[in-house]
Design an enzyme around this catalytic site. Structure first.
Site, PDB file in Angstrom:
ATOM      1  N   SER A 106      -1.785  21.383 -26.676  1.00 20.53           N
ATOM      2  CA  SER A 106      -0.833  22.013 -27.589  1.00 20.53           C
ATOM      3  C   SER A 106       0.299  22.722 -26.838  1.00 20.53           C
ATOM      4  O   SER A 106       1.464  22.632 -27.213  1.00 20.53           O
ATOM      5  CB  SER A 106      -1.576  23.008 -28.483  1.00 20.53           C
ATOM      6  N   ASP A 123     -12.772   3.299 -23.608  1.00 21.53           N
ATOM      7  CA  ASP A 123     -13.898   2.556 -24.182  1.00 21.53           C
ATOM      8  C   ASP A 123     -15.236   3.012 -23.608  1.00 21.53           C
ATOM      9  O   ASP A 123     -15.308   3.481 -22.467  1.00 21.53           O
ATOM     10  CB  ASP A 123     -13.748   1.070 -23.832  1.00 21.53           C
ATOM     11  N   GLU A 133       0.635   7.851 -20.609  1.00 25.85           N
ATOM     12  CA  GLU A 133       1.948   7.349 -21.060  1.00 25.85           C
ATOM     13  C   GLU A 133       2.787   8.584 -21.395  1.00 25.85           C
ATOM     14  O   GLU A 133       2.772   9.082 -22.518  1.00 25.85           O
ATOM     15  CB  GLU A 133       1.754   6.452 -22.279  1.00 25.85           C
TER      16      GLU A 133
HETATM   17  O1  LIG Z   1      -4.352   6.550 -22.459  1.00 24.72           O
HETATM   18  C1  LIG Z   1      -5.174   5.748 -21.964  1.00 24.72           C
HETATM   19  C2  LIG Z   1      -6.121   5.076 -22.755  1.00 24.72           C
HETATM   20  C3  LIG Z   1      -7.005   4.189 -22.147  1.00 24.72           C
HETATM   21  N1  LIG Z   1      -6.980   3.982 -20.799  1.00 24.72           N
HETATM   22  C4  LIG Z   1      -7.945   3.066 -20.160  1.00 24.72           C
HETATM   23  C5  LIG Z   1      -9.359   3.269 -20.695  1.00 24.72           C
HETATM   24  C6  LIG Z   1      -9.563   2.136 -21.639  1.00 24.72           C
HETATM   25  O2  LIG Z   1     -10.935   1.813 -21.751  1.00 24.72           O
HETATM   26  C7  LIG Z   1      -8.738   1.046 -20.977  1.00 24.72           C
HETATM   27  C8  LIG Z   1      -8.339  -0.074 -21.889  1.00 24.72           C
HETATM   28  O3  LIG Z   1      -7.716   0.439 -23.018  1.00 24.72           O
HETATM   29  P1  LIG Z   1      -7.459  -0.494 -24.302  1.00 24.72           P
HETATM   30  O4  LIG Z   1      -8.722  -1.196 -24.691  1.00 24.72           O
HETATM   31  O5  LIG Z   1      -6.737   0.304 -25.319  1.00 24.72           O
HETATM   32  O6  LIG Z   1      -6.414  -1.533 -23.661  1.00 24.72           O
HETATM   33  P2  LIG Z   1      -6.229  -3.073 -23.844  1.00 24.72           P
HETATM   34  O7  LIG Z   1      -4.811  -3.371 -23.608  1.00 24.72           O
HETATM   35  O8  LIG Z   1      -6.846  -3.547 -25.118  1.00 24.72           O
HETATM   36  O9  LIG Z   1      -7.052  -3.581 -22.581  1.00 24.72           O
HETATM   37  P3  LIG Z   1      -8.390  -4.446 -22.539  1.00 24.72           P
HETATM   38  O10 LIG Z   1      -7.968  -5.817 -22.944  1.00 24.72           O
HETATM   39  O11 LIG Z   1      -8.849  -4.313 -21.126  1.00 24.72           O
HETATM   40  O12 LIG Z   1      -9.344  -3.803 -23.552  1.00 24.72           O
HETATM   41  O13 LIG Z   1      -7.586   1.731 -20.491  1.00 24.72           O
HETATM   42  C9  LIG Z   1      -6.062   4.640 -20.011  1.00 24.72           C
HETATM   43  O14 LIG Z   1      -6.026   4.487 -18.792  1.00 24.72           O
HETATM   44  N2  LIG Z   1      -5.175   5.489 -20.619  1.00 24.72           N
END
Ligand SMILES: O=c1ccn([C@H]2C[C@H](O)[C@@H](COP(=O)(O)OP(=O)(O)OP(=O)(O)O)O2)c(=O)[nH]1
EC number: 3.5.4.13
Length: 195
Positions: A106, A123, A133
């Protein structure tokens, strides 16, 4: 169920939930979350390098980002409208029966600093540092310093552990990431990858 401070401590002590280094548990463990610190590495976007990013092009993504590392006692100025990738200082290991949500703080939100644009979910099974980000939605530049508490993680218990947790078993592309990592969307099946 969302974990309280007592639940978080229990899971940390049991060793299946890992947040390391947890330099200052008294300050970092909040009533129902853990504050994470800002790392020293940032990926900046080089708008002039390429006209647009095609998600299937590893080269375009690589050309688009450039890493800056700031000294531990220096600061990183995030200008209004900027979007950069940062990293948590800490590395986490999320057990198969929890998901972790990456949230802002906050006090920083009140300075218009946000820590994720959209994908704030770690996950079950995820291990590694967390890519942030980072954006400045305000009108004044804000100085960020490595080591400052930049985000908080909350933990939600799943009804049953994930059958196929994030990780090597399913070829997960961000498992064990160190420092800020650019998008690996070219690994998606839709773009010719195998995930
Ligand atoms: O702000 C964040 C959120 C997640 N992660 C990491 C942990 C998460 O388990 C992984 C994958 O995130 P997500 O499943 O949202 O990404 P994706 O683009 O769907 O990748 P994948 O295909 O590997 O699931 O990235 C980060 O580093 N920053």
């Amino acid at each position: 169920m969302i974990l309280s401070d007592a639940d978080i401590l229990r899971r940390l002590e049991a060793g299946d939930l890992v947040v390391e280094p947890l330099d200052d548990p008294d300050i970092q463990i909040q009533p129902a979350s853990i504050d994470l610190r800002l790392g020293r590495e940032f990926l900046e976007f080089q708008h002039a390098n390429i006209p647009c990013i095609h998600p299937n092009s590893e080269q375009e993504v690589a050309d688009y980002v450039e890493e800056t590392v700031v000294a531990a006692d220096d600061e990183y100025i995030l200008h209004p409208g900027d979007f950069v990738l940062g990293t948590t200082h800490e590395r986490v290991e999320i057990p198969d029966d929890l998901i972790a949500h990456v949230e802002g703080r906050s006090s920083l939100g009140r300075l218009a600093i946000v820590v994720h644009a959209t994908a704030g979910l770690c996950d079950p099974g995820y291990q590694g540092q967390i890519t942030l980000e980072l954006s400045n939605l305000g009108t004044a530049p804000v100085a960020l310093s490595p080591g400052m508490r930049i985000s908080q993680l909350t933990f939600t218990e799943l009804k049953t552990p994930a059958d196929r947790p994030y990780g090597e078993g399913r070829g997960s592309k961000y498992q064990d990431q160190k420092g800020p990592q650019a998008s690996k969307i070219q690994g998606d099946r839709e773009f010719g990858g195998d995930q």
